[in-house]
Design a protein around this motif. Structure first.
Motif, PDB file in Angstrom:
ATOM      1  N   LYS A 235       0.851  -1.137  -0.168  1.00 34.08           N
ATOM      2  CA  LYS A 235      -0.153  -0.041   0.015  1.00 34.08           C
ATOM      3  C   LYS A 235       0.869   1.159   0.092  1.00 34.08           C
ATOM      4  CE  LYS A 235      -3.432   2.471   3.031  1.00 34.08           C
ATOM      5  NZ  LYS A 235      -3.792   2.657   4.208  1.00 34.08           N
ATOM      6  N   MET A 236       0.689   1.955  -0.926  1.00 31.21           N
ATOM      7  CA  MET A 236       1.471   3.412  -1.078  1.00 31.21           C
ATOM      8  C   MET A 236       0.492   4.752  -0.617  1.00 31.21           C
ATOM      9  SD  MET A 236       1.776   6.558  -2.756  1.00 31.21           S
ATOM     10  CE  MET A 236       0.875   6.103  -4.114  1.00 31.21           C
ATOM     11  N   ASN A 237       1.006   5.365   0.227  1.00 36.07           N
ATOM     12  CA  ASN A 237       0.552   6.498   0.607  1.00 36.07           C
ATOM     13  C   ASN A 237       1.236   7.780   0.119  1.00 36.07           C
ATOM     14  OD1 ASN A 237      -1.234   5.007   2.315  1.00 36.07           O
ATOM     15  ND2 ASN A 237      -1.492   6.687   4.043  1.00 36.07           N
ATOM     16  N   TYR A 238       0.302   8.758  -0.495  1.00 34.64           N
ATOM     17  CA  TYR A 238       1.144  10.077  -1.117  1.00 34.64           C
ATOM     18  C   TYR A 238       0.582  11.152  -0.522  1.00 34.64           C
ATOM     19  CZ  TYR A 238       2.569  13.680  -4.137  1.00 34.64           C
ATOM     20  OH  TYR A 238       2.887  15.124  -4.827  1.00 34.64           O
ATOM     21  N   ASN A 239       1.290  11.884   0.439  1.00 32.61           N
ATOM     22  CA  ASN A 239       0.742  13.129   1.155  1.00 32.61           C
ATOM     23  C   ASN A 239       0.890  14.215   0.211  1.00 32.61           C
ATOM     24  OD1 ASN A 239       0.964  15.787   2.955  1.00 32.61           O
ATOM     25  ND2 ASN A 239       0.314  14.073   4.215  1.00 32.61           N
ATOM     26  N   LYS A 240      -0.532  14.818  -0.094  1.00 32.58           N
ATOM     27  CA  LYS A 240      -0.326  16.123  -1.131  1.00 32.58           C
ATOM     28  C   LYS A 240       0.112  17.307  -0.676  1.00 32.58           C
ATOM     29  CE  LYS A 240      -5.226  14.638  -2.174  1.00 32.58           C
ATOM     30  NZ  LYS A 240      -6.592  15.055  -2.362  1.00 32.58           N
ATOM     31  N   SER A 241       0.337  17.664   0.649  1.00 29.61           N
ATOM     32  CA  SER A 241       1.081  18.753   1.108  1.00 29.61           C
ATOM     33  C   SER A 241       2.664  18.445   1.038  1.00 29.61           C
ATOM     34  CB  SER A 241       0.734  19.066   2.747  1.00 29.61           C
ATOM     35  OG  SER A 241      -0.755  19.320   2.876  1.00 29.61           O
ATOM     36  N   THR A 242       3.093  17.178   1.726  1.00 26.87           N
ATOM     37  CA  THR A 242       4.420  17.219   1.804  1.00 26.87           C
ATOM     38  C   THR A 242       5.187  16.743   0.569  1.00 26.87           C
ATOM     39  OG1 THR A 242       4.274  14.848   2.781  1.00 26.87           O
ATOM     40  CG2 THR A 242       4.333  16.685   4.212  1.00 26.87           C
ATOM     41  N   PHE A 245       6.123  10.057  -0.213  1.00 22.72           N
ATOM     42  CA  PHE A 245       5.331   8.620  -0.312  1.00 22.72           C
ATOM     43  C   PHE A 245       5.899   7.920   1.023  1.00 22.72           C
ATOM     44  CE2 PHE A 245       6.604   9.360  -4.870  1.00 22.72           C
ATOM     45  CZ  PHE A 245       5.154   9.259  -5.654  1.00 22.72           C
ATOM     46  N   THR A 246       5.234   7.025   1.288  1.00 19.03           N
ATOM     47  CA  THR A 246       5.159   6.007   2.460  1.00 19.03           C
ATOM     48  C   THR A 246       4.817   4.900   1.891  1.00 19.03           C
ATOM     49  OG1 THR A 246       3.299   6.521   3.480  1.00 19.03           O
ATOM     50  CG2 THR A 246       5.419   7.624   4.257  1.00 19.03           C
ATOM     51  N   THR A 247       5.310   3.350   2.020  1.00 20.21           N
ATOM     52  CA  THR A 247       4.716   2.345   1.665  1.00 20.21           C
ATOM     53  C   THR A 247       4.701   1.220   2.868  1.00 20.21           C
ATOM     54  OG1 THR A 247       6.985   1.613   1.189  1.00 20.21           O
ATOM     55  CG2 THR A 247       5.525   2.389  -0.579  1.00 20.21           C
ATOM     56  N   GLU A 248       3.658   0.301   2.938  1.00 15.08           N
ATOM     57  CA  GLU A 248       3.846  -0.817   3.782  1.00 15.08           C
ATOM     58  C   GLU A 248       3.070  -2.116   3.251  1.00 15.08           C
ATOM     59  OE1 GLU A 248       0.641  -0.029   6.957  1.00 15.08           O
ATOM     60  OE2 GLU A 248      -0.178   1.663   5.645  1.00 15.08           O
ATOM     61  N   LYS A 249       3.585  -3.008   3.814  1.00 11.79           N
ATOM     62  CA  LYS A 249       2.846  -4.360   3.552  1.00 11.79           C
ATOM     63  C   LYS A 249       1.392  -4.606   4.134  1.00 11.79           C
ATOM     64  CE  LYS A 249       4.471  -7.376   1.433  1.00 11.79           C
ATOM     65  NZ  LYS A 249       4.527  -7.565   0.019  1.00 11.79           N
ATOM     66  N   VAL A 250       0.690  -4.651   3.265  1.00  9.77           N
ATOM     67  CA  VAL A 250      -0.990  -5.094   3.748  1.00  9.77           C
ATOM     68  C   VAL A 250      -1.493  -6.386   2.971  1.00  9.77           C
ATOM     69  CG1 VAL A 250      -1.301  -2.604   3.943  1.00  9.77           C
ATOM     70  CG2 VAL A 250      -1.894  -3.756   1.732  1.00  9.77           C
ATOM     71  N   TYR A 251      -2.745  -6.412   3.663  1.00  6.88           N
ATOM     72  CA  TYR A 251      -3.520  -7.805   3.193  1.00  6.88           C
ATOM     73  C   TYR A 251      -4.301  -6.961   1.950  1.00  6.88           C
ATOM     74  CZ  TYR A 251      -6.558 -12.147   2.396  1.00  6.88           C
ATOM     75  OH  TYR A 251      -7.075 -13.053   1.903  1.00  6.88           O
ATOM     76  N   PRO A 252      -3.937  -6.848   0.628  1.00  8.76           N
ATOM     77  CA  PRO A 252      -4.625  -6.040  -0.243  1.00  8.76           C
ATOM     78  C   PRO A 252      -6.308  -6.151  -0.221  1.00  8.76           C
ATOM     79  CG  PRO A 252      -3.112  -7.771  -1.307  1.00  8.76           C
ATOM     80  CD  PRO A 252      -3.004  -7.730  -0.008  1.00  8.76           C
TER      81      PRO A 252
END
Length: 333
Positions: A235-242, A245-252
């Motif tokens: 799972k990738m998170n992209y912060n619109k302000s900063t 990117f951050t990523t983590e392992k998830v159960y998709p």
């Protein structure tokens, strides 16, 4: 290629073997182009002067309602004192089979050739309103499910050089494999690029993060200043302000339960959860306390209505709710 595609859709419509998604595409093609829509109406009006006026009005209203999605008022022309008759096949349908197929053949054979460059650049738009979902099959065979309060758009030259769509909201994509044409989901400055894969993008304008969850294949996520390659189960998170990117392992599979009527949240704030619930159930929710808004919840909420969802979250979160003038208000216990 595109003209032939929509000609085939028109033929499928009158043959009675068209899907709901294809009807939506055909209606969008005609409805979004004023030139073509006006021509269709003119051709219908002059198609056969022997048709009784009352029957012509009913036919045109029915076809516009189904194909152009434009309800039309039908004048009351029912003759007085004449008892109704039952018919196995409506008269308008018999006339439509004779008249509208030739109109559509002429329509797609001759008049599409006169579409201007401006018309070509006007996009197709598919929307899912609050409380609804929408399913669409793109011209390349890609399947897309849109979550509530979401919109997908793409230009008429989709697939010519690239397969690009713009997303506002949340969408689940099963991209048809095509090594020659990259598939791109555009979300503001962020682009998700693939050749053929299965993934979920959540990008509502009122939320701070854009998230991408990859189920199958491989995707590249790009901004003007950075990029990353995702693997299945990430799972990738992209912060619109900063712009980070951050990523983590998830159960998709958890993150696409919404396509089957459930909702999954992983350590999500009640502020964001209530935004999601308001979209899914088309209700207005107000949080009366900043402390409640910052509370977090993890779990799956099955379908069953807004009250069921709130009652499940209340099991682990310190709030109660009231309904005032059709607005749900969350208060501290």
């Amino acid at each position: 290629m595109e003209k032939e595609y929509y000609k085939n859709l028109a033929e499928k419509y009158f043959a009675g073997n068209i899907t709901e998604a294809e009807i939506s595409e055909l209606a969008g093609w005609i409805h979004n182009n004023v030139q073509l829509s006006d021509w269709w109406e003119e051709e219908f009006e002059k198609s056969d002067t022997d048709i009784p006026l009352a029957l012509r009005n009913k036919m045109f209203a029915r076809i516009k309602a189904e194909v152009l999605n434009e309800p039309v008022r039908i004048p009351n022309t029912k003759p007085a004192g004449r008892p109704p008759r039952k018919a196995l096949v409506p008269a308008w349908a018999r006339w439509a089979a004779m008249i509208c197929i030739p109109i559509f053949i002429a329509f797609f054979t001759y008049n599409i050739l006169s579409i201007s460059d401006t018309d070509i650049q006007s996009p197709f738009i598919v929307k899912a309103d609050k409380g609804d979902k929408a399913t669409v099959v793109l011209p390349d065979g890609t399947d897309v499910i849109l979550n509530s309060a979401s919109q997908l758009s793409y230009l008429r030259d989709f697939g010519k050089n690239e397969r690009r769509v713009q997303l506002d909201g949340e969408g689940y994509f099963k991209v048809a494999h095509d090594t020659r044409h990259t598939f791109i989901v555009q979300v503001g400055e962020l682009e998700v690029k693939v050749l053929g894969t299965v993934f979920n993008v959540c990008a509502y304008q009122d939320e701070q993060d854009v998230t991408v969850v990859l189920l199958e294949g491989k995707v590249g996520v790009h901004t003007p200043s950075s990029s990353l390659i995702m693997k299945p189960g990430e799972k990738m998170n992209y912060n619109k302000s900063t712009h980070k990117f951050t990523t983590e392992k998830v159960y998709p599979e958890d993150y696409v339960t919404w396509t089957k009527g459930s909702l999954y949240f992983q350590n999500e704030s009640l502020d964001n959860i209530m935004k999601a619930l308001s979209r899914v159930y088309d209700v207005t929710i107000h949080i009366d306390s900043p402390r409640i808004a910052k509370e977090r919840f993890t779990g799956t909420i099955p379908g069953g209505g807004i009250q069921n969802a709130l009652n499940i979250i209340m099991l682990t979160s310190p709030f109660r709710y009231e309904v005032k003038d059709s607005v749900i208000v969350l208060k501290e216990k």
